[in-house]
Design a protein around this motif. Structure first.
Motif, PDB file in Angstrom:
ATOM      1  N   SER A   1       2.985   1.784  -3.750  1.00 45.67           N
ATOM      2  CA  SER A   1       1.986   2.290  -4.404  1.00 45.67           C
ATOM      3  C   SER A   1       2.178   3.661  -3.811  1.00 45.67           C
ATOM      4  O   SER A   1       1.180   4.460  -5.221  1.00 45.67           O
ATOM      5  CB  SER A   1       1.179   1.114  -4.216  1.00 45.67           C
ATOM      6  N   ARG A   2       1.939   4.331  -3.164  1.00 41.10           N
ATOM      7  CA  ARG A   2       1.120   5.158  -3.248  1.00 41.10           C
ATOM      8  C   ARG A   2       2.173   6.411  -2.245  1.00 41.10           C
ATOM      9  O   ARG A   2       2.311   7.024  -1.323  1.00 41.10           O
ATOM     10  CB  ARG A   2       0.090   5.401  -2.198  1.00 41.10           C
TER      11      ARG A   2
ATOM     12  N   PRO B   1      -3.036   2.444   7.057  1.00 44.83           N
ATOM     13  CA  PRO B   1      -2.667   1.637   5.295  1.00 44.83           C
ATOM     14  C   PRO B   1      -3.696   1.929   4.669  1.00 44.83           C
ATOM     15  O   PRO B   1      -3.841   2.617   3.571  1.00 44.83           O
ATOM     16  CB  PRO B   1      -2.234  -0.130   5.367  1.00 44.83           C
ATOM     17  N   GLN B   2      -5.070   2.208   5.335  1.00 41.95           N
ATOM     18  CA  GLN B   2      -6.555   1.917   5.147  1.00 41.95           C
ATOM     19  C   GLN B   2      -6.645   3.970   4.379  1.00 41.95           C
ATOM     20  O   GLN B   2      -7.358   4.666   3.549  1.00 41.95           O
ATOM     21  CB  GLN B   2      -7.448   1.671   5.608  1.00 41.95           C
TER      22      GLN B   2
ATOM     23  N   THR C   1       2.123   8.910   1.104  1.00 42.22           N
ATOM     24  CA  THR C   1       2.495   8.518   2.632  1.00 42.22           C
ATOM     25  C   THR C   1       3.302   9.089   3.174  1.00 42.22           C
ATOM     26  O   THR C   1       2.090   9.377   4.414  1.00 42.22           O
ATOM     27  CB  THR C   1       3.187   7.153   2.128  1.00 42.22           C
TER      28      THR C   1
ATOM     29  N   VAL D   1       0.919  -1.046  -0.068  1.00 37.54           N
ATOM     30  CA  VAL D   1       0.131   0.276   0.169  1.00 37.54           C
ATOM     31  C   VAL D   1       1.251   1.086  -0.164  1.00 37.54           C
ATOM     32  O   VAL D   1       0.355   1.970  -1.002  1.00 37.54           O
ATOM     33  CB  VAL D   1      -0.574   0.362   0.891  1.00 37.54           C
TER      34      VAL D   1
ATOM     35  N   ALA E   1      -4.790   4.746   1.139  1.00 33.24           N
ATOM     36  CA  ALA E   1      -5.433   4.031   0.455  1.00 33.24           C
ATOM     37  C   ALA E   1      -6.274   5.044  -0.722  1.00 33.24           C
ATOM     38  O   ALA E   1      -6.147   5.337  -1.188  1.00 33.24           O
ATOM     39  CB  ALA E   1      -5.802   3.025   1.159  1.00 33.24           C
TER      40      ALA E   1
END
Length: 332
Positions: free
Chosen positions: A173-174, A211-212, A178, A170, A215
Motif C-alpha cells: 500500500s506504500r 513494516p511500522q 518503501t 503494508v 507505515a
C-alpha cells in the motif's frame, strides 16, 4: 522506463517449473560466467552497474529476477519458495543456457542462496561471492525461534511469518515510501552516548520493525541521501506496484523449513570464495563474518568503507572492481 536502458534485453528461461526472466551480457564463450543474485526487496536491476562493468571487462554476467520477483513467476504456495527450489531455479537457468559451471554472486537474500549452491549443487559451482551476507554453520535451533528470543515480535523477519500477509499489505500500500525508506545511505553513527532511541538512525533493534517504519515514513523528514536517481527509483516502484511483495517475503516464511531440511547437509564450502563486507550495514555488519574461515577453507575477505546495506548500488565502482580483480586472479 529510461533507466531500464542500462540493462541488456530481458530474456526468459523455463526452469524448475517456472518461467524466469533474466539478463545476459558479455562474451558467451566465457568459461566462468558470473550469476548475480539479488536480495529483498530488489531485482536483477540492482546489478545494473556490475552488469555493465563486468561485461565491458570481458566477463559474462547473468542476472535473474529470482522466483517471486519482477519478470519471473510468483507461485502461490509458500513452500514453493524454500531454498531447495531457489537453488534448483539457478541450476535450471544454467541448463537453459548450456553452462556447466558458474561463479555465483549474491547480495542480501541472494547471498544466502549462493552460499547454498556449493552445498547442494557442487558440480555446477566454480566459486561463490557473498556481498554483505555471511555463510554460517547451521544454527543449533530453529532460526525463527532464535530471532524471536533475541529481538521480540516486532523484528521484521518475525513479522514476515504472518500467514495473513500483514507486512505484505503494508509495503504494497506504500510502495513509493518503501523504497524511499530503504534505498538510502546510512547517516554517520553518533557516539554511543548520543545514539537516538527511535526514528531515523535509531538502534538496529528499533529499526528492525520495518513494516511500522514504512507505515509511518515521511521522506520529507529523512536526511539520509538516496542511492537511486528518480528514474532508477521508478523502476523499483513500478515493478513492485505490479508484482506486490509477497513472493519475496515468502522466502522468509521458509526459514524454519529450510533449517529443518538441512540437518544432513555438510555446510563446508569447497570452492574458492570471496566475502565482500560493508562497513556501515546495521543488519549484516562485518562482525557477522567473523569465523567464516572455519567452514570456507579458501576464503578471502574485502571491506567496502562508507557503505550501508545496498553495497553494489552504494559503491558500484568499488564492488565491480573487486569482482573483476578476484575473478581474473582466481579464474583467469
Amino acid at each position: 522506463m529510461p533507466a531500464l536502458t542500462q540493462m541488456p534485453p530481458l530474456q526468459f528461461a523455463a526452469t524448475n517449473g517456472i518461467r524466469m526472466g533474466f539478463y545476459d551480457a558479455g562474451p558467451t564463450d566465457d568459461p566462468w560466467p558470473m550469476v548475480l543474485c539479488h536480495g529483498w526487496p530488489e531485482l536483477a536491476f540492482s546489478w545494473r552497474h556490475q552488469i555493465k562493468a563486468l561485461s565491458d571487462a570481458g566477463i559474462r554476467v547473468i542476472a535473474p529476477d529470482q522466483r517471486g520477483y519482477g519478470a519471473t513467476d510468483r507461485p502461490d504456495a509458500v513452500e514453493a519458495y524454500d531454498i531447495e527450489q531457489l537453488t534448483a531455479d539457478l541450476v535450471g537457468l544454467l541448463d537453459h543456457l548450456g553452462i556447466e559451471r558458474a561463479i555465483f554472486v549474491g547480495h542480501d537474500w541472494g547471498g544466502f542462496v549462493v552460499w547454498q549452491m556449493p552445498l547442494r549443487h557442487r558440480a555446477r559451482v566454480a566459486g561463490v561471492v557473498g556481498i554483505n551476507t555471511p555463510h554460517t554453520p547451521r544454527p543449533p535451533a530453529d532460526p525463527i525461534a532464535l530471532l524471536r528470543h533475541r529481538y521480540g515480535e516486532q523484528m521484521y523477519i518475525i513479522q514476515f511469518q504472518d500467514a495473513g500477509h500483514g507486512p505484505d499489505a503494508v509495503f504494497g500500500s506504500r510502495v513509493q515510501a518503501t523504497f524511499e525508506a530503504f534505498m538510502r545511505k546510512p547517516l554517520p553513527r553518533p557516539p554511543a552516548a548520543e545514539a537516538p532511541t527511535a526514528g531515523v538512525g535509531a538502534s538496529p533493534k528499533t529499526n528492525l520493525a520495518f513494516p511500522q517504519m514504512v507505515a509511518a515514513y515521511d521522506a520529507a523528514k529523512d536526511p539520509r541521501p538516496s542511492i537511486l536517481t528518480p528514474e532508477e527509483m521508478q523502476v523499483f516502484v513500478d515493478t513492485f506496484t505490479r508484482t506486490g511483495f509477497t513472493g519475496g517475503i515468502n522466502w522468509y516464511r521458509n526459514m524454519s523449513r529450510n533449517w529443518r531440511r538441512s540437518a544432513d547437509i555438510d555446510h563446508t564450502v569447497h570452492v574458492p570464495a570471496l566475502m565482500i563486507m560493508a562497513e556501515n550495514d546495521a543488519v549484516l555488519p562485518p562482525s557477522a563474518c567473523d569465523g567464516m574461515e572455519a567452514i570456507i577453507p579458501d576464503l578471502e575477505k574485502y571491506l567496502v568503507h562508507d557503505s550501508g546495506h545496498w553495497t553494489q548500488q552504494e559503491q558500484p565502482e568499488e564492488v565491480s572492481a573487486k569482482l573483476i580483480e578476484w575473478r581474473r586472479r582466481r579464474f583467469g
